[in-house]
Scaffold this motif. Sequence first.
Motif, PDB file in Angstrom:
ATOM      1  N   GLY A  42      -0.711  -9.063 -18.710  1.00  0.00           N
ATOM      2  CA  GLY A  42      -1.610  -7.746 -18.398  1.00  0.00           C
ATOM      3  C   GLY A  42      -1.435  -6.793 -19.585  1.00  0.00           C
ATOM      4  N   GLU A  43      -0.729  -7.154 -20.558  1.00  0.00           N
ATOM      5  CA  GLU A  43      -0.598  -6.386 -21.528  1.00  0.00           C
ATOM      6  C   GLU A  43       0.526  -5.443 -21.214  1.00  0.00           C
ATOM      7  OE1 GLU A  43      -1.610  -5.969 -25.021  1.00  0.00           O
ATOM      8  OE2 GLU A  43      -2.539  -7.971 -24.596  1.00  0.00           O
ATOM      9  N   TYR A  44       1.662  -5.650 -20.584  1.00  0.00           N
ATOM     10  CA  TYR A  44       2.786  -4.803 -20.613  1.00  0.00           C
ATOM     11  C   TYR A  44       3.892  -5.520 -21.288  1.00  0.00           C
ATOM     12  CZ  TYR A  44       0.204  -3.066 -16.274  1.00  0.00           C
ATOM     13  OH  TYR A  44      -0.477  -2.290 -15.389  1.00  0.00           O
ATOM     14  N   ALA A  45       4.877  -4.618 -21.477  1.00  0.00           N
ATOM     15  CA  ALA A  45       6.274  -5.143 -21.809  1.00  0.00           C
ATOM     16  C   ALA A  45       6.690  -5.830 -20.698  1.00  0.00           C
ATOM     17  CB  ALA A  45       7.528  -3.962 -22.037  1.00  0.00           C
ATOM     18  N   PRO A  46       7.613  -6.963 -21.124  1.00  0.00           N
ATOM     19  CA  PRO A  46       8.009  -8.192 -20.120  1.00  0.00           C
ATOM     20  C   PRO A  46       8.691  -7.628 -19.074  1.00  0.00           C
ATOM     21  CG  PRO A  46       8.470  -8.844 -22.198  1.00  0.00           C
ATOM     22  CD  PRO A  46       7.965  -7.554 -22.406  1.00  0.00           C
ATOM     23  N   HIS A  47       8.356  -7.818 -17.759  1.00  0.00           N
ATOM     24  CA  HIS A  47       8.998  -7.260 -16.515  1.00  0.00           C
ATOM     25  C   HIS A  47       8.308  -8.059 -15.349  1.00  0.00           C
ATOM     26  CE1 HIS A  47       5.185  -5.025 -16.151  1.00  0.00           C
ATOM     27  NE2 HIS A  47       5.483  -4.996 -14.725  1.00  0.00           N
ATOM     28  N   LEU A  48       9.225  -8.120 -14.340  1.00  0.00           N
ATOM     29  CA  LEU A  48       8.837  -8.627 -12.880  1.00  0.00           C
ATOM     30  C   LEU A  48       8.471  -7.713 -12.141  1.00  0.00           C
ATOM     31  CD1 LEU A  48       8.765 -11.306 -11.249  1.00  0.00           C
ATOM     32  CD2 LEU A  48      11.115 -10.478 -10.351  1.00  0.00           C
ATOM     33  N   HIS A  49       7.323  -7.824 -11.405  1.00  0.00           N
ATOM     34  CA  HIS A  49       6.692  -7.142 -10.315  1.00  0.00           C
ATOM     35  C   HIS A  49       6.947  -7.982  -8.860  1.00  0.00           C
ATOM     36  CE1 HIS A  49       3.976  -4.448  -7.764  1.00  0.00           C
ATOM     37  NE2 HIS A  49       3.779  -5.406  -7.368  1.00  0.00           N
ATOM     38  N   PHE A  50       7.945  -7.354  -8.400  1.00  0.00           N
ATOM     39  CA  PHE A  50       8.476  -8.048  -7.097  1.00  0.00           C
ATOM     40  C   PHE A  50       8.011  -6.989  -5.839  1.00  0.00           C
ATOM     41  CE2 PHE A  50      11.632  -8.459  -3.826  1.00  0.00           C
ATOM     42  CZ  PHE A  50      11.465  -9.791  -3.176  1.00  0.00           C
ATOM     43  N   GLN A  51       7.474  -7.614  -4.880  1.00  0.00           N
ATOM     44  CA  GLN A  51       6.744  -6.986  -3.771  1.00  0.00           C
ATOM     45  C   GLN A  51       6.836  -7.919  -2.643  1.00  0.00           C
ATOM     46  OE1 GLN A  51       3.114  -5.446  -4.992  1.00  0.00           O
ATOM     47  NE2 GLN A  51       2.337  -5.184  -2.670  1.00  0.00           N
ATOM     48  N   ILE A  52       7.073  -7.205  -1.308  1.00  0.00           N
ATOM     49  CA  ILE A  52       7.091  -7.715  -0.001  1.00  0.00           C
ATOM     50  C   ILE A  52       5.649  -7.469   0.754  1.00  0.00           C
ATOM     51  CG2 ILE A  52       8.446  -7.984   2.083  1.00  0.00           C
ATOM     52  CD1 ILE A  52      10.921  -6.841   0.838  1.00  0.00           C
ATOM     53  N   ILE A  53       5.095  -8.315   1.413  1.00  0.00           N
ATOM     54  CA  ILE A  53       3.964  -8.138   1.996  1.00  0.00           C
ATOM     55  C   ILE A  53       3.994  -8.752   3.614  1.00  0.00           C
ATOM     56  CG2 ILE A  53       1.637  -8.715   1.845  1.00  0.00           C
ATOM     57  CD1 ILE A  53       2.260  -9.203  -1.032  1.00  0.00           C
ATOM     58  N   ARG A  54       3.818  -8.245   4.438  1.00  0.00           N
ATOM     59  CA  ARG A  54       3.630  -8.543   5.830  1.00  0.00           C
ATOM     60  C   ARG A  54       2.476  -9.247   5.979  1.00  0.00           C
ATOM     61  NH1 ARG A  54       5.789  -4.350  10.226  1.00  0.00           N
ATOM     62  NH2 ARG A  54       5.855  -6.331  11.394  1.00  0.00           N
ATOM     63  N   ASP A  55       1.255  -8.686   5.894  1.00  0.00           N
ATOM     64  CA  ASP A  55      -0.004  -9.315   5.981  1.00  0.00           C
ATOM     65  C   ASP A  55      -0.722  -9.270   4.585  1.00  0.00           C
ATOM     66  OD1 ASP A  55      -2.615 -10.167   6.795  1.00  0.00           O
ATOM     67  OD2 ASP A  55      -2.761  -8.524   8.001  1.00  0.00           O
ATOM     68  N   LEU A  56      -1.048 -10.570   4.347  1.00  0.00           N
ATOM     69  CA  LEU A  56      -1.629 -10.915   3.203  1.00  0.00           C
ATOM     70  C   LEU A  56      -3.091 -10.576   2.918  1.00  0.00           C
ATOM     71  CD1 LEU A  56      -0.424 -13.999   1.437  1.00  0.00           C
ATOM     72  CD2 LEU A  56      -0.363 -11.639   0.375  1.00  0.00           C
ATOM     73  N   GLU A  57      -3.781 -10.191   4.156  1.00  0.00           N
ATOM     74  CA  GLU A  57      -5.206 -10.072   4.304  1.00  0.00           C
ATOM     75  C   GLU A  57      -5.936 -11.188   3.653  1.00  0.00           C
ATOM     76  OE1 GLU A  57      -5.603  -5.389   4.412  1.00  0.00           O
ATOM     77  OE2 GLU A  57      -4.060  -5.892   2.928  1.00  0.00           O
ATOM     78  N   ASP A  58      -5.723 -12.290   3.907  1.00  0.00           N
ATOM     79  CA  ASP A  58      -6.605 -13.396   3.040  1.00  0.00           C
ATOM     80  C   ASP A  58      -6.415 -13.479   1.880  1.00  0.00           C
ATOM     81  OD1 ASP A  58      -7.366 -14.463   5.791  1.00  0.00           O
ATOM     82  OD2 ASP A  58      -8.895 -12.985   5.962  1.00  0.00           O
ATOM     83  N   ASN A  59      -5.752 -12.694   1.062  1.00  0.00           N
ATOM     84  CA  ASN A  59      -5.825 -12.989  -0.350  1.00  0.00           C
ATOM     85  C   ASN A  59      -4.827 -14.162  -0.646  1.00  0.00           C
ATOM     86  OD1 ASN A  59      -6.382 -10.198  -1.959  1.00  0.00           O
ATOM     87  ND2 ASN A  59      -5.346  -9.426   0.244  1.00  0.00           N
ATOM     88  N   PHE A  60      -5.226 -14.522  -1.987  1.00  0.00           N
ATOM     89  CA  PHE A  60      -4.714 -15.787  -2.530  1.00  0.00           C
ATOM     90  C   PHE A  60      -4.354 -15.597  -4.025  1.00  0.00           C
ATOM     91  CE2 PHE A  60      -5.091 -19.811  -4.720  1.00  0.00           C
ATOM     92  CZ  PHE A  60      -4.621 -20.881  -3.692  1.00  0.00           C
ATOM     93  N   GLY A  61      -2.899 -15.560  -4.144  1.00  0.00           N
ATOM     94  CA  GLY A  61      -2.417 -15.775  -5.518  1.00  0.00           C
ATOM     95  C   GLY A  61      -2.317 -14.434  -5.993  1.00  0.00           C
ATOM     96  N   ASP A  62      -2.760 -13.233  -5.344  1.00  0.00           N
ATOM     97  CA  ASP A  62      -3.021 -11.735  -5.558  1.00  0.00           C
ATOM     98  C   ASP A  62      -2.947 -10.973  -4.504  1.00  0.00           C
ATOM     99  OD1 ASP A  62      -3.528  -9.455  -7.149  1.00  0.00           O
ATOM    100  OD2 ASP A  62      -5.677  -9.919  -7.134  1.00  0.00           O
ATOM    101  N   TYR A  63      -2.326  -9.720  -4.662  1.00  0.00           N
ATOM    102  CA  TYR A  63      -2.535  -8.714  -3.518  1.00  0.00           C
ATOM    103  C   TYR A  63      -2.082  -7.542  -4.518  1.00  0.00           C
ATOM    104  CZ  TYR A  63      -1.647  -6.167   0.866  1.00  0.00           C
ATOM    105  OH  TYR A  63      -1.971  -5.394   1.702  1.00  0.00           O
ATOM    106  N   PRO A  64      -2.898  -6.155  -3.923  1.00  0.00           N
ATOM    107  CA  PRO A  64      -2.807  -4.932  -4.390  1.00  0.00           C
ATOM    108  C   PRO A  64      -1.270  -4.582  -4.825  1.00  0.00           C
ATOM    109  CG  PRO A  64      -4.508  -4.927  -3.024  1.00  0.00           C
ATOM    110  CD  PRO A  64      -3.537  -6.048  -2.720  1.00  0.00           C
TER     111      PRO A  64
END
Length: 231
Positions: free
Chosen positions: A183-205
């Motif tokens: 996504g054109e960032y310096a290397p890093h991990l975005h780590f997130q906990i999600i209770r309801d994926l709301e039918d998303n697949f391989g992605d979530y805001p």
Amino acid sequence: MNTEKFNHFLNEISKEPLQVIDSNISLEDYFPIVISSKNKELLKFDISSSKAWEKHINLFLEKNKAKIGFGGYLEKRNIYDRSDYFKNQSENNKRNIHLGIDLWCKENTKVLAVLDGEIHSFKNNKNYGDYGPTIILKHQIKKEVFYTLYGHLSLKSIENIKIGDTVLQGNTIGYLGDSSVNGEYAPHLHFQIIRDLEDNFGDYPGVSSKENIAFYKNNCPNPNLLLKILN
């Protein structure tokens, strides 16, 4: 389970910190980093340049004798204005409140499953400023089902996996990507906990607008409840 009880449930899963980055890196080598609009250092370089970002992060880590810079949960950031994918004219609708924890370190650093689970989905989210290669794991502990998202991975992280694959806590599930794929960032991990994926697949805001933050704060609890990087 209401939000308060669910947060307590997450916090009680482990008394010890759960690692999501190479376990050979000690928590003593972590240092908090601020990427909000309050950080005036961000005015000193071109935030639209991944190379400038990488230089800034590397200098920050060197200055603080750290290997990983971490932080960002519910942090309001102006860096998303560089991307039309997030930018919006209205302040209330602008998606700029960060919903996960970022861990900034070198590309190809191992990314670990934070808990036992299975691969729910994966995808290369290619928008400028987006996650790039992303893996979502599904977890069930007792009767509670929830998900963890790992964004900004390398392409090879999603090449030889399939939905339903079992993963164990501490397994290497991927590696950090570089700016050409993340996504054109310096290397890093975005780590997130999600209770309801709301039918998303391989992605979530991963960021929310001010208008929707009450919902997302409830649906995406503080990842530090598991990681326990900060006491």
